[in-house]
Design a protein around this motif. Structure first.
Motif, PDB file in Angstrom:
ATOM      1  N   ILE A  85       0.835  -1.204   0.000  1.00 11.79           N
ATOM      2  CA  ILE A  85       0.000   0.000   0.000  1.00 11.79           C
ATOM      3  C   ILE A  85       0.867   1.251   0.000  1.00 11.79           C
ATOM      4  N   THR A  86       2.021   1.151   0.677  1.00 14.62           N
ATOM      5  CA  THR A  86       2.917   2.306   0.699  1.00 14.62           C
ATOM      6  C   THR A  86       3.518   2.551  -0.679  1.00 14.62           C
ATOM      7  N   THR A  88       2.168   1.802  -3.387  1.00 14.24           N
ATOM      8  CA  THR A  88       1.095   2.347  -4.213  1.00 14.24           C
ATOM      9  C   THR A  88       0.940   3.842  -3.969  1.00 14.24           C
ATOM     10  N   ARG A  89       1.149   4.230  -2.720  1.00 14.12           N
ATOM     11  CA  ARG A  89       1.043   5.642  -2.394  1.00 14.12           C
ATOM     12  C   ARG A  89       2.150   6.442  -3.055  1.00 14.12           C
ATOM     13  N   HIS A 107      -1.018  -3.477  -7.962  1.00 12.32           N
ATOM     14  CA  HIS A 107      -1.228  -3.164  -6.544  1.00 12.32           C
ATOM     15  C   HIS A 107      -2.341  -4.022  -5.960  1.00 12.32           C
TER      16      HIS A 107
ATOM     17  N   VAL B  96     -10.149  -0.384  -3.028  1.00 14.25           N
ATOM     18  CA  VAL B  96      -8.892  -0.820  -2.431  1.00 14.25           C
ATOM     19  C   VAL B  96      -8.918  -0.685  -0.909  1.00 14.25           C
ATOM     20  N   PRO B 257      -6.467   3.287  -6.362  1.00 14.14           N
ATOM     21  CA  PRO B 257      -5.868   3.147  -5.040  1.00 14.14           C
ATOM     22  C   PRO B 257      -6.550   3.860  -3.890  1.00 14.14           C
ATOM     23  N   PHE B 258      -6.827   5.119  -3.987  1.00 15.80           N
ATOM     24  CA  PHE B 258      -7.342   5.744  -2.768  1.00 15.80           C
ATOM     25  C   PHE B 258      -8.705   6.387  -2.970  1.00 15.80           C
ATOM     26  N   TYR B 263      -4.788   6.894   2.245  1.00 16.47           N
ATOM     27  CA  TYR B 263      -3.670   6.038   2.629  1.00 16.47           C
ATOM     28  C   TYR B 263      -3.625   5.896   4.143  1.00 16.47           C
ATOM     29  N   TRP B 266      -6.272   3.591   5.378  1.00 16.97           N
ATOM     30  CA  TRP B 266      -5.942   2.204   5.077  1.00 16.97           C
ATOM     31  C   TRP B 266      -5.004   1.653   6.129  1.00 16.97           C
ATOM     32  N   ILE B 267      -3.941   2.386   6.368  1.00 16.84           N
ATOM     33  CA  ILE B 267      -2.950   1.938   7.344  1.00 16.84           C
ATOM     34  C   ILE B 267      -3.582   1.826   8.735  1.00 16.84           C
TER      35      ILE B 267
END
Lengths: 165, 570, 153
Positions: A85-86, A88-89, A107, B96, B257-258, B263, B266-267
């Motif tokens: 995920i990182t 992807t960021r 991803h 995601v 992705p977001f 982000y 997600w984390i």
């Protein structure tokens, strides 16, 4: 003398001549060198009730081996769990490319398939490693620990009431 | 989009009690109804055949649980409405972000394995409050842990209740009871069935049930997936890998992705779920029933394998569902998009929209409900044991007879059942979110106690008490801030944006866990060290000496101390 | 007339009231006294969780220290008192639903008389807590002597 009164510094892992069956210094006897015992032998003499448990400072051979496995595994786990995920960021363009054959966006595949599978594989690896360590130290599950041929039978150890049975 | 957005999605419609999954075929279906009852009866029957007989049976070490069996039990533990239904829901709705649940709910087991499983087993106490009470020499700590266990059970059950209500609509339809929406009626019906089920299953013993349970539930899920994918032309034999190609055809929100969550969110969510896994009372308790530590370790591996079978399949189901919804009902994303109610039943909806006969869809639906009922039963028992054993029999009335314990236990179950029903009338959040709140609680209050208790011998009573109390407060803050429980501002909560962004209830563990660790460590350092005997307990948990089956760490310590005293001559 | 007398005990004061009578009878009839402690699996389920019931079934009672100690001390009490009167005691521990276990034990072991204590509860308390004694009465054909527990003020 009981092990409980022994100052913690006695168990400093940096002490190269350390033997866990040190007699009480107040009695005036010198520190015994261990004459090159193997890890397994040294382990036999340790009574865990005297060992300070600290994740960052393993105090016995067994704990050292064990914690090496644990921390290695943990490091890899952090990568496989939070890495995708990182990444992807940080590089969304690159990470969202479709993969060849499976056509997954990269991803997505890493997150949905690789991360859980990695945890499973790591768990398997950890168990295998633990079994190896168990073998090295002669630990048999479900059977009372018998004295192995390697255990040092010097008279010196008999003076210390803290030898593990 | 941040955590508050998930909440606003639900809050936009006032009084979400009008939960009605659009597109779902809501009517009474006889065969699926029979299937649900059939599944429940099967779960019970397996246990019934092994009723405890008499004295000899109890002392003779008979059959013991092997790795695979225990692994399946662990897997069954994890098959709740959240995994079965809620995860696919969030993957469909939030793209995601939903994968944070896949990752969080699986990878946590590795942490459990390397840091807690074996040590817990050596400590040897029956329940989480038992551990906390004995490790920290404090009845107060025990009580707090027991209350936390009860709270976890309650919040977790809310998620299950919602799942029951929604899928129940498919199986039994809307009974049209005045004053209750279809969802509410179904939820109540199945919650009552759950309490009945648990009275019977509780005394019959768990593991055999769990194995059968797992097999039936995973069977329903995987077969459902396979057939849905096949019928709709998405996949052939391995939908878990074949759905990748489908993603490209879905709206970008599915895989961007977001799009569904930042982000940070997600984390935070993933973190909470991982450490919540390591703090859940009913997860740890599984390790006490195994032969020895090696079995404990390998069972966890098998458990994770069985869990992955489900978790690698859920995204596929979500993909199929999203595609079918998009082509049959309407746009999945945007305004209005798929509602959270429809999302929560996407697994059933997918099978239905693929044109499968209702008896088959009924199997999938029955699986979802069975999963919810079984999980809730387990949670309620964990909660009742916390009250009847840990608070009542250990603290309040030490001479409690067995009958009295049973009575208190039963009353606790009625209490938690009633509470859950009342609060699930208007749940406000999707299934997976509700369950995550419970995980956050476990991560913040219990996990630090387990971890520090087992890995740092200087963790003392004051540290533990401060940590747990701070933890509870920290957990409640975002819960009230976002208006969960509907208690504050009629469900709108305090609405403080900064908190909602950085400490969302769904992922409050990321902030909460470090805070509790810090508090516990600092207070422990500032106050007296725990008694030597307690430190020895911890050390004994790490010793490689295999422990005989019938001893706990405490007993070994007592024995060794006695040995030392008698071998001293001075 | 009575060769074997069964005294189920749960370690409580109520049971102890009955134990004295049982021992006395056993001494007079020169009977063998069976002391039985039943682990109520309902209590284990509600109090400790289903995993513990499972353990019981697997024969791991020996590992479950707290439970085992309660059982042992309960039957030990009978043993001690009986010894003073020169009565033979056989100690049993079993698990299940108390009234059923007691009834089947009586049948399997040719018990001639069961002696049990009772709270003598009435009304709501009886409805809520139930009476193992009463249920045992209805589950067995063996004669049952019920000793009411008089609360000492």
């Amino acid at each position: 003398m009981t092990g409980a009164e022994r100052p913690q510094s006695e168990l400093d892992p940096d002490d190269t001549n350390r033997s866990s069956a040190d007699p009480d210094p107040d009695e005036g006897t010198a520190l015994r060198t261990d004459g090159g015992m193997s890890d397994a032998e040294r382990e036999q003499q340790i009574d865990y009730l005297d060992v300070e448990i600290n994740l960052l400072r393993p105090a016995t051979p067994f704990m050292r081996d064990h914690q090496r496995v644990i921390l290695t595994g943990f490091a890899i786990w952090v990568l496989t769990t939070f890495g995708p995920i990182t990444a992807t960021r940080l590089a969304p363009g690159l990470m969202t490319q479709p993969m060849p054959i499976l056509q997954f966006p990269l991803h997505y595949f890493l997150l949905a398939v690789v991360a859980p599978s990695a945890a499973l594989l790591l768990s398997f690896w950890y168990c295998k490693k633990r079994d190896q360590i168990d073998e090295k130290y002669g630990i048999e599950q479900g059977v009372p620990e018998a004295e192995t041929a390697e255990s040092v039978s010097e008279d010196v150890t008999a003076a210390d009431g803290g030898v593990s049975e | 989009m941040n955590g508050a957005a998930l909440a606003t999605d639900a809050m936009a419609l006032p009084l979400q009690s009008e939960l009605l999954p659009e597109g779902l075929n809501i009517s009474f279906k006889l065969l699926p109804a029979i299937l649900v009852i059939g599944m429940m009866v099967t779960f019970l029957a397996a246990g019934f055949l092994y009723k405890v007989a008499d004295s000899d049976d109890m002392w003779v070490a008979g059959r013991s649980i092997g790795n695979v069996e225990n692994g399946m039990a662990i897997g069954a533990n994890w098959m709740s409405a959240a995994s079965y239904l809620g995860m696919a829901a969030l993957i469909a709705l939030s793209g995601v972000y939903g994968l944070a649940f896949v990752v969080g709910w699986t990878t946590g087991y590795f942490i459990l394995l390397i840091f807690l499983a074996a040590q817990m087993r050596r400590f040897g106490k029956y329940t989480a409050p038992d551990f906390v009470g004995d490790r920290f020499n404090s009845d107060t700590a025990r009580a707090i842990a027991a209350i936390t266990t009860f709270l976890i059970g309650f919040v977790y059950a809310l998620g299950q209740a919602r799942g029951m209500g929604l899928v129940g609509l498919y199986i039994l339809g809307d009974p049209g009871i005045p004053g209750l929406t279809g969802y509410q009626a179904m939820m109540i019906v199945f919650m009552v069935i759950t309490v009945a089920y648990l009275s019977l299953s509780g005394m019959l013993g768990a593991t055999k049930n769990m194995v059968l349970q797992y097999v039936i539930l995973i069977g329903a899920f995987l077969v459902g997936l396979l057939v849905t994918g096949w019928t709709a032309g998405f996949s052939t034999v391995l939908p878990q890998l074949e759905y990748g190609a489908l993603i490209g055809e879905l709206s970008t929100e599915f895989s961007a992705p977001f799009a569904g969550g930042s982000y940070y969110l997600w984390i935070a969510t993933c973190f909470s779920l991982i450490f919540g896994t390591c703090g859940l009372p009913h997860v740890l308790v599984r390790f006490y029933t195994v032969e020895n530590e090696r079995v404990a370790r390998w069972s966890t591996v098998w458990g994770l394998f069985f869990i992955c079978l489900l978790y690698l399949s859920a995204p596929a189901f979500a993909a199929f569902g999203t595609s079918l919804y998009g082509s049959e009902i309407g746009a999945v994303y945007g305004d209005p998009g798929m509602s959270s109610a429809a999302g929560d039943v996407i697994v059933v909806l997918a099978a239905q929209l693929a044109g499968l006969p209702s008896w088959f869809v009924g199997i999938v639906a029955a699986g979802g409900i069975a999963a919810a009922v079984a999980t809730t039963a387990g949670l309620f028992i964990a909660a009742s044991s916390a009250i009847s054993h840990d608070i009542y029999a250990t603290i309040i009335n030490e001479d409690a007879t067995q009958r009295q314990q049973v009575l208190v236990g039963r009353l606790s179950i009625i209490a938690i059942g009633a509470l859950s029903i009342v609060f699930a009338l208007d749940p406000q959040q999707p299934v997976a979110a509700l369950v995550s709140f419970a995980f956050s609680l476990a991560a913040i209050v219990l996990f630090p106690m387990f971890f520090l208790g087992l890995w740092w011998e200087n963790t003392n009573r004051q540290g533990a008490l401060s940590g747990m109390i701070v933890g509870l407060i920290v957990w409640f803050i975002p819960m009230f801030n976002e208006g969960n429980f509907g208690l504050i501002n009629g469900g709108a909560g305090w609405g403080i944006d900064a908190i909602a962004t950085w400490m969302p209830a769904i992922g409050s563990g990321l902030i909460g866990v470090p805070i509790v660790f810090a508090v516990t460590i600092v207070v422990s350092l500032l106050t007296d060290e725990p008694p030597e005997e307690t430190k020895m307990l911890v050390r004994q948990c790490h010793s490689p000496d295999p422990m005989d089956r019938d001893v706990t760490a405490a007993e070994i310590v007592a024995e060794k101390k006695k040995d030392r005293v008698t071998s001293d001559d001075d | 007339m009575y060769k074997r007398i069964l005294i189920p005990t749960d370690g409580s004061d109520v049971a102890e009231a009955a134990i004295e009578q049982a021992v006395d009878l056993a001494a007079k009839y020169d009977a063998e006294l069976h002391a039985l402690y039943v682990v109520d699996t309902d209590a284990v389920a509600y109090g400790l969780g289903t995993e513990q019931v499972d353990r019981l079934k697997q024969g791991k009672f020996g590992e479950m220290t707290e439970l085992r100690e309660k059982a042992e001390s309960a039957t030990q009490f009978v043993h001690d008192l009986a010894e003073e009167h020169g009565v033979d005691v056989v100690e049993h521990h079993a698990g299940g639903q108390p009234h059923q276990v007691i009834a089947s034990h009586a049948e399997d072991n040719d018990i001639d008389l069961i002696v049990m204590g009772s709270h003598g509860r009435a009304g709501v308390r009886r409805a809520l807590l139930g009476s193992v004694t009463e249920r045992t009465l209805r589950s067995t054909h063996t004669p049952v002597l019920v000793v009411d527990y008089q609360d000492v003020e």
